[in-house]
Design an enzyme around this catalytic site. Sequence first.
Site: not given
Length: 260
Positions: A75, A184
């Site tokens: 992440c 992302c």
Amino acid sequence: MHNSIKPIGLFDSGLGGTSIWKEINILLPSENTIYLSDSKNAPYGQKTKEEILELSIKNTEYLLEQNCKIIVIACNTATTNAIKELREKYNIPFIGIEPAIKPAALQTQTKTIGILATKGTLNSELFHNTVLNYEDITIIEQVGYNLVQLIEEGKIGSKEIDDLLEEYLNPMIQANIDCLVLGCSHYPYLIPQIKKILPESVKIIDSGLAVARQTKAVLEKHNLLNNSNTPAKNIFYTNSSPEVLSNILDKEYIAEKKDF
């Protein structure tokens, strides 16, 4: 349990980090893995640094309870906001994921690159410090508002996402970018939709393969590579809908719901 056969732990704010897991699984197919999808708390990108750190500690401690030998923070937002503190707090190797600005800066011919990322990543100190290294490059930053939520709702391929991508990418096209960095781990699942909007000349760059290679290098450094001939065991846990996570995985993998 011998350290080398212990699993690699991965966590993300949701299902996006499975794009990182897939790259690791391709490169290191004999490694056991445990993946945590913290979808109940997604998206991390709109949370404060303190909230992101608290969630990252929670996920880390759950993976340590499962005897993980290394933890991949799959992440961008959690990496840029929490990896420094996690490395200070725990005696275990951590692999982070950051927007791939360096390869984009090396490849750009127009000296203009775009980055699509979460608010949490773009506002982080780590991202800001990285950008300072490329003052000769124009970097167009765009927060991907609502993209993570729609992906978590299983709406990949939807017109809603198409419309948002048009809004976010068209100004970058007009600014003459020739590289788009996906900042992302959810966004690689949008590459087919992104390609419909971008000119063919624009390269799409994400961090998945680089993270897999770094994971292998760190395992080798610490003598933790799994060299056993036993088939790898890959486990996927989510604290939200297991169906959405299962749908994005290969058919042989089924996600389980867990409280963590």
